[in-house]
Motif scaffolding. Structure first.
Motif, mmCIF file in Angstrom:
data_model
loop_
_atom_site.group_PDB
_atom_site.id
_atom_site.type_symbol
_atom_site.label_atom_id
_atom_site.label_comp_id
_atom_site.label_asym_id
_atom_site.label_seq_id
_atom_site.Cartn_x
_atom_site.Cartn_y
_atom_site.Cartn_z
ATOM 1 N N GLU A 1 24.263 -61.672 22.014
ATOM 2 C CA GLU A 1 23.956 -62.365 20.754
ATOM 3 C C GLU A 1 24.090 -63.880 20.933
ATOM 4 O O GLU A 1 23.261 -64.659 20.457
ATOM 5 C CB GLU A 1 24.886 -61.883 19.641
ATOM 6 N N GLU A 2 25.138 -64.298 21.640
ATOM 7 C CA GLU A 2 25.356 -65.724 21.871
ATOM 8 C C GLU A 2 24.318 -66.302 22.828
ATOM 9 O O GLU A 2 23.840 -67.420 22.618
ATOM 10 C CB GLU A 2 26.777 -65.956 22.401
ATOM 11 N N LEU A 3 23.951 -65.557 23.864
ATOM 12 C CA LEU A 3 22.902 -66.027 24.776
ATOM 13 C C LEU A 3 21.614 -66.286 24.008
ATOM 14 O O LEU A 3 20.975 -67.323 24.168
ATOM 15 C CB LEU A 3 22.659 -65.009 25.900
ATOM 16 N N LEU A 4 21.241 -65.348 23.158
ATOM 17 C CA LEU A 4 20.015 -65.518 22.371
ATOM 18 C C LEU A 4 20.183 -66.573 21.289
ATOM 19 O O LEU A 4 19.240 -67.280 20.942
ATOM 20 C CB LEU A 4 19.598 -64.182 21.753
ATOM 21 N N GLY A 5 21.391 -66.714 20.754
ATOM 22 C CA GLY A 5 21.654 -67.674 19.687
ATOM 23 C C GLY A 5 21.643 -69.121 20.139
ATOM 24 O O GLY A 5 21.554 -70.036 19.305
ATOM 25 N N MET A 6 21.728 -69.354 21.453
ATOM 26 C CA MET A 6 21.755 -70.738 21.947
ATOM 27 C C MET A 6 20.490 -71.513 21.585
ATOM 28 O O MET A 6 20.542 -72.719 21.405
ATOM 29 C CB MET A 6 21.961 -70.752 23.462
ATOM 30 N N ALA A 7 19.370 -70.820 21.462
ATOM 31 C CA ALA A 7 18.107 -71.492 21.139
ATOM 32 C C ALA A 7 18.159 -72.143 19.757
ATOM 33 O O ALA A 7 17.528 -73.176 19.531
ATOM 34 C CB ALA A 7 16.945 -70.502 21.215
ATOM 35 N N ASP A 8 18.905 -71.550 18.833
ATOM 36 C CA ASP A 8 19.048 -72.098 17.476
ATOM 37 C C ASP A 8 20.540 -72.181 17.137
ATOM 38 O O ASP A 8 20.990 -71.687 16.115
ATOM 39 C CB ASP A 8 18.299 -71.210 16.475
ATOM 40 N N THR B 1 18.987 -74.621 29.809
ATOM 41 C CA THR B 1 17.908 -74.258 28.884
ATOM 42 C C THR B 1 17.172 -75.485 28.371
ATOM 43 O O THR B 1 15.975 -75.427 28.113
ATOM 44 C CB THR B 1 18.428 -73.429 27.685
ATOM 45 N N THR B 2 17.877 -76.601 28.231
ATOM 46 C CA THR B 2 17.229 -77.832 27.763
ATOM 47 C C THR B 2 16.259 -78.359 28.804
ATOM 48 O O THR B 2 15.145 -78.782 28.479
ATOM 49 C CB THR B 2 18.288 -78.897 27.406
ATOM 50 N N VAL B 3 16.664 -78.326 30.077
ATOM 51 C CA VAL B 3 15.788 -78.792 31.164
ATOM 52 C C VAL B 3 14.733 -77.733 31.506
ATOM 53 O O VAL B 3 13.705 -78.044 32.091
ATOM 54 C CB VAL B 3 16.633 -79.178 32.396
ATOM 55 N N PRO C 1 14.942 -70.739 27.161
ATOM 56 C CA PRO C 1 14.707 -72.163 27.398
ATOM 57 C C PRO C 1 14.215 -72.843 26.129
ATOM 58 O O PRO C 1 13.537 -72.217 25.307
ATOM 59 C CB PRO C 1 13.621 -72.188 28.472
ATOM 60 N N GLU C 2 14.566 -74.105 25.980
ATOM 61 C CA GLU C 2 14.047 -74.864 24.838
ATOM 62 C C GLU C 2 12.553 -74.983 24.945
ATOM 63 O O GLU C 2 12.004 -75.131 26.027
ATOM 64 C CB GLU C 2 14.675 -76.271 24.801
ATOM 65 N N SER C 3 11.877 -74.927 23.818
ATOM 66 C CA SER C 3 10.423 -75.035 23.833
ATOM 67 C C SER C 3 9.945 -76.482 23.731
ATOM 68 O O SER C 3 8.820 -76.776 24.053
ATOM 69 C CB SER C 3 9.823 -74.226 22.684
ATOM 70 N N GLY C 4 10.827 -77.383 23.320
ATOM 71 C CA GLY C 4 10.450 -78.786 23.178
ATOM 72 C C GLY C 4 10.588 -79.549 24.470
ATOM 73 O O GLY C 4 10.685 -78.986 25.556
ATOM 74 N N ARG C 5 10.640 -80.883 24.363
ATOM 75 C CA ARG C 5 10.743 -81.728 25.544
ATOM 76 C C ARG C 5 12.138 -81.695 26.138
ATOM 77 O O ARG C 5 13.111 -81.382 25.467
ATOM 78 C CB ARG C 5 10.379 -83.159 25.183
ATOM 79 N N ALA C 6 12.224 -82.026 27.406
ATOM 80 C CA ALA C 6 13.544 -82.097 28.037
ATOM 81 C C ALA C 6 13.973 -83.542 28.104
ATOM 82 O O ALA C 6 13.192 -84.438 28.024
ATOM 83 C CB ALA C 6 13.493 -81.517 29.436
#
Length: 198
Positions: A105-112, A82-84, A193-198
């Motif tokens: 819940e955990e899959l969705l919670g990984m973003a935050d 998700t970071t990449v 996926p993360e919305s910021g930079r990788a």
């Protein structure tokens, strides 16, 4: 659509055909289903038989690691993906994580993950480590590593670092070649996926 054409079954060498067969079987076992594009990364490696063989041996060795709990391994690999922001890895990783007991819940919670109540302190350390290792530049601090050391022995720390690093290898290879989602998760929840930079 991938940026390069992978090696087809018709054009594959005998070694590649064998790799395709066993990888398809292993991925179907891990994910619980087969998809049309499930071999896309391997089809790229098949352009260079020696590299296909090497990556196959690495993946086989990694698949036999039993030093980490499946939960910890799933969180580490998926957070690297998700970071990449690798669509293929997030899709496949979410499905495998679900098979290994990670909840929606955990899959969705990984973003935050820092604020998600579904993760304990060790889970959050693993997610933090995977994030720090998967960013460019790498952001692993002594404080983070010392916190991990309080929960994992030396072999486990090497295994955790390796799992995250291999996740990065897979993800960056796929993203650079434009290999997208393969439909492993279907219409089920995927980690975001993360919305910021990788």
């Amino acid at each position: 659509m991938p940026r390069l054409q992978g090696v087809s079954d018709r054009d594959a060498s005998l070694g590649a055909k064998i790799a395709f067969f066993f990888t398809k079987r292993k991925l179907a076992q891990m994910a619980g289903l087969e998809t049309a594009g499930m071999l896309e990364p391997l089809r790229m490696y098949a352009h260079i038989p020696a590299l296909l063989s090497a990556i196959g041996k690495l993946e086989m060795a990694e698949s036999k690691l039993d030093i980490l709990r499946p939960r910890h391994r799933a969180l580490a690999e998926l957070k690297a993906a998700t970071t990449v922001r690798c669509e293929y890895c997030v899709d496949l990783g979410s499905q495998i994580a679900r098979q290994w007991g990670i909840t929606d819940e955990e899959l969705l919670g990984m973003a935050d993950y820092r604020n998600a109540a579904c993760f304990d302190d060790v889970d959050k350390l693993i997610l933090e480590y995977a994030t720090a290792m998967s960013r460019t530049p790498l952001e692993v601090t002594d404080e983070l590593f010392d916190a991990l050391r309080a929960h994992f022995d030396t072999a486990q720390l090497v295994a955790l670092t390796h799992v995250i690093n291999l996740g990065n290898l897979r993800a960056r290879f796929n993203v650079a070649l434009g290999i997208g989602s393969s439909g492993f998760s279907g219409n089920r929840v995927c980690a975001l996926p993360e919305s910021g930079r990788a």
